[in-house]
Design an enzyme around this catalytic site. Structure first.
Site, PDB file in Angstrom:
ATOM      1  N   ILE A 175      -0.303 -48.136  50.748  1.00 15.74           N
ATOM      2  CA  ILE A 175       0.028 -49.460  49.930  1.00 15.74           C
ATOM      3  C   ILE A 175       0.786 -50.081  49.374  1.00 15.74           C
ATOM      4  O   ILE A 175       0.902 -51.027  48.516  1.00 15.74           O
ATOM      5  CB  ILE A 175      -1.078 -49.215  48.734  1.00 15.74           C
ATOM      6  N   GLY A 176       1.761 -49.762  50.030  1.00 17.49           N
ATOM      7  CA  GLY A 176       3.261 -50.337  50.109  1.00 17.49           C
ATOM      8  C   GLY A 176       4.527 -49.985  49.934  1.00 17.49           C
ATOM      9  O   GLY A 176       4.104 -48.202  50.546  1.00 17.49           O
ATOM     10  N   GLU A 177       5.893 -49.931  50.170  1.00 16.75           N
ATOM     11  CA  GLU A 177       6.653 -49.743  50.453  1.00 16.75           C
ATOM     12  C   GLU A 177       7.428 -50.148  49.537  1.00 16.75           C
ATOM     13  O   GLU A 177       8.268 -51.408  49.385  1.00 16.75           O
ATOM     14  CB  GLU A 177       7.639 -50.707  51.769  1.00 16.75           C
ATOM     15  N   GLY A 178       8.573 -48.648  49.251  1.00 15.23           N
ATOM     16  CA  GLY A 178      10.082 -48.530  47.932  1.00 15.23           C
ATOM     17  C   GLY A 178      10.954 -48.663  48.572  1.00 15.23           C
ATOM     18  O   GLY A 178      11.519 -48.670  50.159  1.00 15.23           O
ATOM     19  N   GLY A 179      12.096 -48.547  47.926  1.00 18.35           N
ATOM     20  CA  GLY A 179      13.774 -48.582  48.818  1.00 18.35           C
ATOM     21  C   GLY A 179      13.749 -47.465  49.224  1.00 18.35           C
ATOM     22  O   GLY A 179      14.491 -47.214  50.052  1.00 18.35           O
ATOM     23  N   PHE A 180      12.674 -46.598  48.575  1.00 17.92           N
ATOM     24  CA  PHE A 180      13.398 -45.545  49.245  1.00 17.92           C
ATOM     25  C   PHE A 180      12.229 -44.599  49.815  1.00 17.92           C
ATOM     26  O   PHE A 180      12.116 -43.598  50.178  1.00 17.92           O
ATOM     27  CB  PHE A 180      13.011 -43.789  48.466  1.00 17.92           C
ATOM     28  N   GLY A 181      11.463 -45.467  50.123  1.00 18.94           N
ATOM     29  CA  GLY A 181      10.066 -45.116  51.578  1.00 18.94           C
ATOM     30  C   GLY A 181       8.385 -45.368  51.194  1.00 18.94           C
ATOM     31  O   GLY A 181       8.483 -46.315  50.432  1.00 18.94           O
ATOM     32  N   VAL A 183       4.203 -45.662  50.239  1.00 19.77           N
ATOM     33  CA  VAL A 183       3.897 -45.280  49.136  1.00 19.77           C
ATOM     34  C   VAL A 183       2.289 -45.692  50.153  1.00 19.77           C
ATOM     35  O   VAL A 183       1.876 -46.808  50.584  1.00 19.77           O
ATOM     36  CB  VAL A 183       3.912 -46.353  48.002  1.00 19.77           C
ATOM     37  N   ASP A 295      15.780 -49.869  36.680  1.00 14.05           N
ATOM     38  CA  ASP A 295      15.515 -50.663  37.492  1.00 14.05           C
ATOM     39  C   ASP A 295      13.776 -51.281  37.041  1.00 14.05           C
ATOM     40  O   ASP A 295      13.499 -51.130  37.474  1.00 14.05           O
ATOM     41  CB  ASP A 295      15.490 -49.448  38.801  1.00 14.05           C
TER      42      ASP A 295
END
Length: 334
Positions: A175-181, A183, A295
């Site tokens: 469902i998503g992509e963050g700066g660290f991996g 989701v 942030d």
């Protein structure tokens, strides 16, 4: 609730056998009973699975030759309205008078409330001199969340649980992509919908974020902050488990794929802005721990099914010391 009686173990001429487990003996020298029913409530609980431990010991009836040795106590037990024990006899199940027995049950809390009821149901002895003798009797109740505690704050999940919930991190659940991996959306066995954030175990920055996220958000509870259910540290996996937010992030709602964008009217936008401000006010001024997020952006504001905002991603947050300024020239976040 019917009339309730408190009982204390008193040694008379008759014999009450020694209560087992010396460390917990004091727990069973007192009890609460009622002629018909006892009902206990747990309010303001987090929804989810719980283990309910019911502690019993027959300390009213005795072994001997008087009427106290003739009683028979039989009752039913209900948890969340479901009968979990039928015709329960403490002395019979514990194999003796004055012997402790613990009955364990799983219970699911869906509306932040737990109900435990012990009911006579017209069974057992009714003819003893004291009518209160034959009703339900209980020594203690303990209720524990099935999420094992990490420093009594955060739950620990197994990798098996996470893989089962996310269908082994199936791409369709991403469902998503963050700066660290990435989701992933997942569903636990009890039906709870979760969001699983997968961090790279090889990234030192990811490791720091993982520890920081647990330390920061597990100590905070507020309607405008995303809730952290727990984490998983197993093999080469570092996973954070959050409550699932149906409308993804504010950034996704505003700038995501056309098919998923949400038309936010001005009252809704105002509600979102005020919610973010409330979350920040809590972090800065109202929380026991004063925290600077560092942030805040649309990507880190999540929206639930009612478009209520919740601040997420505390990997770059830091504690604010009272005698130090929150202003920093060091670059952090985006």
């Amino acid at each position: 609730m019917d009339n309730v009686y408190n009982y204390k173990l008193i040694q008379e001429n008759e014999t009450v056998l020694g209560i087992v487990d010396d460390d917990d003996a004091d727990l069973y020298t007192n009890a609460r009973g009622s002629p018909i029913s006892l009902t206990y409530y747990g309010f303001c609980l987090a929804n989810g699975n719980y283990t309910v431990n019911l502690h019993f010991a027959e300390i009213v009836f005795t072994n001997g030759t008087t009427y106290k040795s003739l009683g028979r106590r039989v009752f039913d037990v209900y948890i969340q309205g479901e009968r979990v024990l039928k015709d329960f006899n403490i002395a019979k199940e514990a194999k003796g008078i004055g012997k402790a027995i613990i009955m364990n049950f799983s219970a699911y809390v869906s509306s932040n409330e737990l109900e435990i009821r012990l009911y006579w149901a017209g069974k057992g002895t009714t003819g003893l001199p004291f009518r209160s003798q034959y009703g339900p009797l209980i020594s203690a109740i303990s209720v524990t969340s099935e999420l094992r505690s990490l420093d009594q704050q955060t739950g620990l999940f197994s990798l098996h649980q996470i893989k089962a919930a996310t269908n082994n991190f199936n791409i369709s659940n991403k469902i998503g992509e963050g700066g660290f991996g990435p989701v992933y959306k997942g569903i636990l066995r009890d039906g709870t919908i979760i969001a699983v954030k997968q961090l790279s175990s090889k990234s030192k920055q990811g490791n720091r974020e993982f520890i920081n996220e647990i330390a920061m958000i597990s100590a905070l509870q507020h309607p405008c902050l995303v809730k952290l259910y727990g984490c998983c540290v197993e093999g080469d996996q570092l996973l954070l488990v959050y409550e699932y937010m149906e409308n993804n992030s504010l950034s996704y709602a505003l700038f995501g794929p056309k098919a998923h964008q949400i038309k936010l009217n001005w009252p809704t936008r105002h509600k979102i802005c005020v919610g973010i401000a409330r979350g920040l006010a809590f972090l800065h001024e109202e929380s026991r721990l004063k925290i600077v997020h560092r942030d805040i952006k649309a990507t880190n504001v999540l929206l639930d099914k009612y478009l209520n905002p919740k601040i997420s991603d505390f990997g770059l947050a830091r504690l604010h010391e009272e005698d130090a300024t929150h202003i920093s020239t060091r670059i952090a976040g985006t």
